[in-house]
Design an enzyme around this catalytic site. Sequence first.
Site, short mmCIF file in Angstrom:
data_model
loop_
_atom_site.label_atom_id
_atom_site.label_comp_id
_atom_site.label_asym_id
_atom_site.label_seq_id
_atom_site.Cartn_x
_atom_site.Cartn_y
_atom_site.Cartn_z
N SER A 96 25.14 -0.66 -2.50
CA SER A 96 25.03 -1.27 -3.84
C SER A 96 26.24 -0.85 -4.66
O SER A 96 26.85 0.20 -4.40
CB SER A 96 23.75 -0.76 -4.51
OG SER A 96 23.80 -0.95 -5.90
N TYR A 150 17.91 5.86 -7.01
CA TYR A 150 18.40 4.66 -6.31
C TYR A 150 19.91 4.77 -6.07
O TYR A 150 20.39 4.57 -4.95
CB TYR A 150 18.06 3.41 -7.14
CG TYR A 150 18.54 2.13 -6.52
CD1 TYR A 150 17.80 1.49 -5.51
CD2 TYR A 150 19.75 1.55 -6.89
CE1 TYR A 150 18.26 0.31 -4.93
CE2 TYR A 150 20.21 0.38 -6.32
CZ TYR A 150 19.45 -0.24 -5.34
OH TYR A 150 19.90 -1.41 -4.76
N1 LIG Z 1 19.36 -7.77 -5.40
C1 LIG Z 1 20.35 -7.02 -5.84
O1 LIG Z 1 20.89 -7.22 -6.94
C2 LIG Z 1 20.86 -5.90 -4.98
C3 LIG Z 1 22.05 -5.25 -5.38
C4 LIG Z 1 22.53 -4.22 -4.61
C5 LIG Z 1 21.89 -3.84 -3.46
N2 LIG Z 1 20.73 -4.48 -3.08
C6 LIG Z 1 20.07 -4.03 -1.86
O2 LIG Z 1 19.78 -5.14 -1.05
C7 LIG Z 1 18.67 -4.82 -0.19
C8 LIG Z 1 17.65 -5.96 -0.25
O3 LIG Z 1 17.10 -5.98 -1.55
P1 LIG Z 1 16.62 -7.31 -2.28
O4 LIG Z 1 17.40 -7.44 -3.51
O5 LIG Z 1 16.57 -8.43 -1.31
O6 LIG Z 1 15.15 -6.86 -2.71
P2 LIG Z 1 13.69 -7.44 -2.32
O7 LIG Z 1 13.63 -8.89 -2.59
O8 LIG Z 1 12.75 -6.55 -3.03
O9 LIG Z 1 13.62 -7.22 -0.75
C9 LIG Z 1 13.45 -5.93 -0.19
C10 LIG Z 1 13.16 -6.09 1.29
O10 LIG Z 1 13.06 -4.77 1.85
C11 LIG Z 1 11.86 -4.69 2.58
N3 LIG Z 1 11.32 -3.34 2.54
C12 LIG Z 1 11.08 -2.55 1.47
N4 LIG Z 1 10.48 -1.41 1.85
C13 LIG Z 1 10.32 -1.49 3.21
C14 LIG Z 1 9.75 -0.65 4.18
N5 LIG Z 1 9.19 0.54 3.87
N6 LIG Z 1 9.77 -1.06 5.47
C15 LIG Z 1 10.31 -2.24 5.80
N7 LIG Z 1 10.86 -3.09 4.94
C16 LIG Z 1 10.86 -2.71 3.64
C17 LIG Z 1 10.91 -5.68 1.94
O11 LIG Z 1 9.99 -6.15 2.95
P3 LIG Z 1 8.41 -5.81 3.02
O12 LIG Z 1 7.97 -5.42 1.64
O13 LIG Z 1 7.80 -7.07 3.52
O14 LIG Z 1 8.33 -4.70 4.02
C18 LIG Z 1 11.85 -6.80 1.54
O15 LIG Z 1 12.01 -7.71 2.59
C19 LIG Z 1 18.14 -3.49 -0.68
O16 LIG Z 1 18.62 -2.45 0.15
C20 LIG Z 1 18.72 -3.36 -2.07
O17 LIG Z 1 18.86 -2.01 -2.48
C21 LIG Z 1 20.21 -5.49 -3.83
#
Ligand SMILES: NC(=O)c1ccc[n+]([C@@H]2O[C@H](COP(=O)([O-])OP(=O)(O)OC[C@H]3O[C@@H](n4cnc5c(N)ncnc54)[C@H](OP(=O)(O)O)[C@@H]3O)[C@@H](O)[C@H]2O)c1
Length: 249
Positions: free
Chosen positions: A141, A155
């Site tokens: 991130s 985080y």
């Molecule tokens: N969106 C942003 O602005 C942003 C920016 C920087 C970095 N990121 C990173 O991008 C990645 C994806 O995030 P997102 O934005 O797509 O958020 P999201 O929509 O909340 O998706 C998170 C995903 O992670 C999975 N997950 C969470 N806990 C888990 C566990 N214990 N075991 C297995 N799977 C798990 C969830 O699946 P289940 O709940 O079905 O298991 C879901 O598919 C993350 O690492 C986040 O930190 C996002």
Amino acid sequence: MNRNNILITGASSGLGYTMALLYAQQGKNLALCARRTERLEELKSQLLAINSDIKVEVYALDVNDHDKVFEVFEQAKADFGSLDRVIVNAGMGKGASIGTGYFHANLQTAQTNFVAAIAQCEAAMGIFRQQNAGHLVTISSISAVRGFRRALTVYAATKSGLTSLTEGIRIDVMNTPIKVSCIHPGFIKSEINEKVEKVPFMVDTETGCKAILNAIEKEKANAFVPSWPWAVLHRILRMAPDSWIRKMS
Ligand SMILES: NC(=O)c1ccc[n+]([C@@H]2O[C@H](COP(=O)([O-])OP(=O)(O)OC[C@H]3O[C@@H](n4cnc5c(N)ncnc54)[C@H](OP(=O)(O)O)[C@@H]3O)[C@@H](O)[C@H]2O)c1
């Protein structure tokens, strides 16, 4: 490099889900992991409707169940014959200021974003070392570049740890056919930030994921995406006085 068999963790929503949709359009085979398997099954149907020539398998996986991480990655390797790219994407953003009684939420974020990422990297790299080929991608991130306060404190620390972990792995396998990349997304609309107000430079999920996929394709060590403004802003963030950072979060 033709990376045909791609495993994505956290594929049930947000970035993982949308990356899978974009990869299906490119004809990639997909191994999709998450806890919410009903969402993965629905995604699988969508992917096969986009491209019936690809192979899609879904796996129930809680990344905090470390034994299961190894089991699922090995199963995916057996199902697909080889794994060409693993995207360590599963993550969460619960938490609060340190010392305000939310240790359990902070701990859960630390375990999911960092400790479980070690398990995923270990499992992926074990397979890649055996194959003498593969591309490890971690989704860090922009917050990895500085300490942030309140809900972002742990985080940001986990993402900084993940960036460092990825760098160490990359240096370890330098000059081998195994490639290692760390992606630092800015703000991209997803479930993780749906309740956050006033997010600067937020882009929609598809725009953000197209930028991520482009960066992944280049297989560089580090990428800040979307490149405008984050390729520039990450440098300013690193140098900004603490008082600026305090105002931002
Ligand atoms: N969106 C942003 O602005 C942003 C920016 C920087 C970095 N990121 C990173 O991008 C990645 C994806 O995030 P997102 O934005 O797509 O958020 P999201 O929509 O909340 O998706 C998170 C995903 O992670 C999975 N997950 C969470 N806990 C888990 C566990 N214990 N075991 C297995 N799977 C798990 C969830 O699946 P289940 O709940 O079905 O298991 C879901 O598919 C993350 O690492 C986040 O930190 C996002």
